[in-house]
Design an enzyme around this catalytic site. Sequence first.
Site, PDB file in Angstrom:
ATOM      1  N   THR A   1       0.752  -1.350   0.241  1.00 58.07           N
ATOM      2  CA  THR A   1      -0.088  -0.023   0.270  1.00 58.07           C
ATOM      3  C   THR A   1       0.877   1.308   0.103  1.00 58.07           C
ATOM      4  O   THR A   1       0.766   2.034  -0.688  1.00 58.07           O
ATOM      5  CB  THR A   1      -1.050   0.009   1.157  1.00 58.07           C
TER       6      THR A   1
ATOM      7  N   LYS B   1       3.706   3.572  18.232  1.00 58.54           N
ATOM      8  CA  LYS B   1       3.573   5.171  17.717  1.00 58.54           C
ATOM      9  C   LYS B   1       3.632   5.942  19.040  1.00 58.54           C
ATOM     10  O   LYS B   1       4.429   7.162  19.159  1.00 58.54           O
ATOM     11  CB  LYS B   1       2.160   5.324  17.141  1.00 58.54           C
TER      12      LYS B   1
END
Length: 364
Positions: A10, A188
């Site tokens: 992607t 993250k």
Amino acid sequence: MNVGLLGFGTVGSHFYLLAQQQPGVKVKAVLSRRPRPEVSCLVTADVARILSDPDIDTVVEAMGGLHPAYEYITAAMEAGKHVITANKQVVCTYYNELLALAEKTGVALRCTAAVGGGIPWLTSLRRAARMDKMVSVEGIVNGTTNFMLSAMVRRGASFADALHEAQLLGYAEADPSADVEGYDARRKLVLSANLAFGVSLMEEDIPCVGITNIQPRDVAVVRDKGLTFKLMAYACREARGISAYVAPVLVQQHTTEANVEDTGNILTLVGEHIGRQSFLGAGAGGWPTASNVLADCLAVAAGERGYYTRDCTPCFVKNELLDGQWFYRFKGEYYFRQCTAEAAFSTYAVHLMEDPEALMAKVR
Ligand code: HSE
């Protein structure tokens, strides 16, 4: 800039298309196991052809996963090539090693696309942390789970259908348990907190609860209280270290966070002098994520070197001072509890032993 692109999923395929329109960024070779008739440059399954090509000055790693991404990234840096990656797992896991290698080799190591998809969060956080003392970072940082929660809350979708849809749309990680169990959000958070506080946190030290135990009945119960579920990551500076966790959070329906829908992310920093700043945008998907990869290429072309920071002091996570209200479902009964984050996660671990479907959420 001549780029060797590792991976054509992607992010890689969207980056390839974006780079076609960007003068000065030329993709010279693509690493792919499959033939790619749509690619006009060299396509090879042999990474050595890319890493040994003296014309390639920059490697964009868009494969994901730990291995062989780590080996390819380090080999590229050792060969004097700049590295740009969207791979939060590899940067989070090998944080100190990769920062040291960037320093030693003098190349750039950037991963702006690793947190917040298309949002320029890490660059904005770096800017803020250079001029001010950071107090906290927090946010909705996983597009897949936010998409799923939006579908469950707005359309009454089942957990399984919502996940399947997120996978079809290319938002989820290869192993979607990283999304739904909160591990992707935790990585993250590590990258954000490390940059904000100049530390190096261990991913496993941060308590983490995902969205797998949120059921339609829970969504209905909290809706009646004017609340909605969001998976959030939080870290703040404490007197004796850093407090941090990832958990479902109950936010009031009128807040900005509650209205971040679908794959939207919101990331907020609080600085001693600049106060609260939030960054809102698309947190997953090919075009936004590839845009941040391209922005990193342009930053490197403009002369950026090294990682965003050199500060990476090892630091423990301490949650015993972080007080707040927590919400539980245990054996079918709902209750609230005021306690520290440390006690909240310990209580939940005990609940899960007797009721594997038990729920916990932080109340904001
Ligand atoms: N699986 C990740 C997410 C991709 O859904 O947020 C973007 O990092």
